[in-house]
Write an enzyme that holds these catalytic residues in place. Structure first.
Site, PDB file in Angstrom:
ATOM      1  N   GLY A   1       0.856  -1.178   0.000  1.00  0.00           N
ATOM      2  CA  GLY A   1       0.000   0.000   0.000  1.00  0.00           C
ATOM      3  C   GLY A   1       0.890   1.225   0.000  1.00  0.00           C
ATOM      4  O   GLY A   1       1.881   1.262  -0.718  1.00  0.00           O
TER       5      GLY A   1
ATOM      6  N   SER B   1       5.667  -5.589  -1.142  1.00  0.00           N
ATOM      7  CA  SER B   1       5.715  -4.180  -1.544  1.00  0.00           C
ATOM      8  C   SER B   1       6.080  -3.273  -0.352  1.00  0.00           C
ATOM      9  O   SER B   1       7.182  -3.366   0.170  1.00  0.00           O
ATOM     10  CB  SER B   1       4.387  -3.811  -2.210  1.00  0.00           C
ATOM     11  OG  SER B   1       4.481  -2.580  -2.865  1.00  0.00           O
ATOM     12  N   ALA B   2       5.179  -2.412   0.116  1.00  0.00           N
ATOM     13  CA  ALA B   2       5.497  -1.532   1.251  1.00  0.00           C
ATOM     14  C   ALA B   2       5.931  -2.348   2.477  1.00  0.00           C
ATOM     15  O   ALA B   2       6.791  -1.916   3.255  1.00  0.00           O
ATOM     16  CB  ALA B   2       4.300  -0.653   1.604  1.00  0.00           C
TER      17      ALA B   2
ATOM     18  N   HIS C   1       8.542  -3.457  -6.916  1.00  0.00           N
ATOM     19  CA  HIS C   1       7.963  -3.143  -8.242  1.00  0.00           C
ATOM     20  C   HIS C   1       9.028  -2.508  -9.141  1.00  0.00           C
ATOM     21  O   HIS C   1       8.731  -1.578  -9.895  1.00  0.00           O
ATOM     22  CB  HIS C   1       6.782  -2.168  -8.132  1.00  0.00           C
ATOM     23  CG  HIS C   1       5.654  -2.626  -7.250  1.00  0.00           C
ATOM     24  ND1 HIS C   1       4.722  -3.543  -7.658  1.00  0.00           N
ATOM     25  CD2 HIS C   1       5.309  -2.280  -5.977  1.00  0.00           C
ATOM     26  CE1 HIS C   1       3.838  -3.739  -6.679  1.00  0.00           C
ATOM     27  NE2 HIS C   1       4.179  -2.989  -5.653  1.00  0.00           N
TER      28      HIS C   1
ATOM     29  N   GLU D   1       8.747  -7.348 -10.167  1.00  0.00           N
ATOM     30  CA  GLU D   1       7.530  -8.094  -9.840  1.00  0.00           C
ATOM     31  C   GLU D   1       7.697  -9.558 -10.238  1.00  0.00           C
ATOM     32  O   GLU D   1       8.125  -9.849 -11.354  1.00  0.00           O
ATOM     33  CB  GLU D   1       6.328  -7.484 -10.572  1.00  0.00           C
ATOM     34  CG  GLU D   1       6.000  -6.084 -10.072  1.00  0.00           C
ATOM     35  CD  GLU D   1       4.766  -5.488 -10.721  1.00  0.00           C
ATOM     36  OE1 GLU D   1       4.261  -6.055 -11.705  1.00  0.00           O
ATOM     37  OE2 GLU D   1       4.298  -4.439 -10.226  1.00  0.00           O
TER      38      GLU D   1
END
Lengths: 235, 235
Positions: free
Chosen positions: A90, A122-123, A159, A194
């Site tokens: 997020g 991700s985050a 990413h 990714e």
């Protein structure tokens, strides 16, 4: 006995949430029933409850129970006693700000360093690094610090995107942005494409998925790392 | 008598520095000989001197002299007495941090509000907004605040990029990022595509270039603005 799984993304194109990681998650969480979920990055601003439901769907196939940390009265104790911890992706600024406001940074770091398995996407991977300064996210909130958990001796860029040679867009490429980071900072950066993830067992770092990772060190030309040797900057 | 030119980018594909803006710059700076240049955003980490040389090249055709603010002993007075001010693009975090460290935020705001013409490109346009929170840049340094000059009653997103319907990349689109900003903030955002610029004469805001701009307001579906009417959220 540090044990981490840091993924570039939760979802691949044409996949569902965590679908490409199912086999890895099965092995990673083999002896674990319950996973404490940290939903504070709120992708697209969805609620903590909504996000926890999505996380539960991603772990249902391998029979794990997900508990949203936001539903618990004593979040500090919840982390300390967790069987395993998962932080979803997020907005990194929002995630880091929440963790500071709730005073959970230190207990998270200590607990994971003591061996509680941790997975981030991700985050959630970003915060495992030294600082959050190689996030791609917008600064939608002002956190008290950019320092993060420092569980690995580098920063992550999830990413990671290669420059598009056909692009006519003049906004900075990802590579340019990371080079700008290195004009002021000497922390190495792992650009994780990714479909890639890092597995960390104590000091041993393995790259998984079918892609190489792009490594950025201050003052060096960026290079590819295939994961067959340890990261060159780790002595 | 506020007068601003806020451009999405300094350079277009197949153009040179400021080449697409030459005619506009000629009119904007008609009665001006010297422009004070703020090089602190340092694109790709180039030096202040190098950046000032590039800016000088961009203004040579219309016969303007560029003075790098970093070469002056009293930068506060330099801003106060400038004929005009230009802030170039680069990293917004670095630019904002420098302006705070040098205590130049207030005098910049006051001077431009009193009528000294201001031009910004990319990060230089970003700081004209209420906050820098819709920048695309990496947080390579921790500024004392995200508040910026507040010369216009909105935020800017320079280099605005439409979602690519063919993309298989799962990183957030620009639109998603700005929506995340609006889960926590109610400042309208003008997504300014490359090749577009805003001309501001007091409260009158004109959109120039051949493209529409994408407008984001909290709780509304994003929409296009062709610049023929004033921005709808400005009363």
């Amino acid at each position: 006995m540090k044990k981490l799984l840091l993924a570039s993304t939760s979802t691949l194109h044409e996949g569902t949430y965590l679908s490409y990681l199912q086999e890895e998650l099965y092995h990673f969480f083999e002896k674990i029933d319950e996973i404490l979920f940290i939903p504070y990055a709120r992708p697209s601003g969805i609620s903590h409850d909504q996000y926890t439901k999505i996380a539960q769907q991603g772990f249902s196939h391998i029979g794990k129970k997900i508990i949203g940390i936001h539903t618990l009265d004593n979040q500090y104790e919840a982390i300390r006693q967790a069987q395993a911890i998962f932080t979803g992706g997020g907005n990194t600024f929002l995630l880091v700000n929440e963790l500071y406001q709730l005073q959970l940074i230190d207990i998270l770091r200590d607990t994971i360093n003591k061996g509680t398995p941790y997975i981030g996407t991700s985050a959630g991977s970003n915060i495992a690094g030294q600082t959050m300064q190689t996030t791609n996210d917008m600064p939608i909130i002002y956190p008290p610090s950019f320092q993060t958990l420092g569980l690995v001796p580098f920063n992550l860029n999830p990413h990671y995107l290669d420059p598009d040679p056909k692009s006519t867009h003049k906004g900075e490429t990802r590579e340019t942005r990371i080079k700008e980071f290195h004009t002021l900072n000497n922390i190495p950066v792992v650009g994780l494409r990714e479909g890639s993830w890092l597995l960390i067992n104590n000091e041993r770092i393995t790259l998984k998925g079918n892609l190489t990772a792009r490594i950025f060190e201050q003052g060096k030309i960026p290079y590819e790392w295939d994961g067959k040797t340890n990261l060159p900057f780790i002595k």
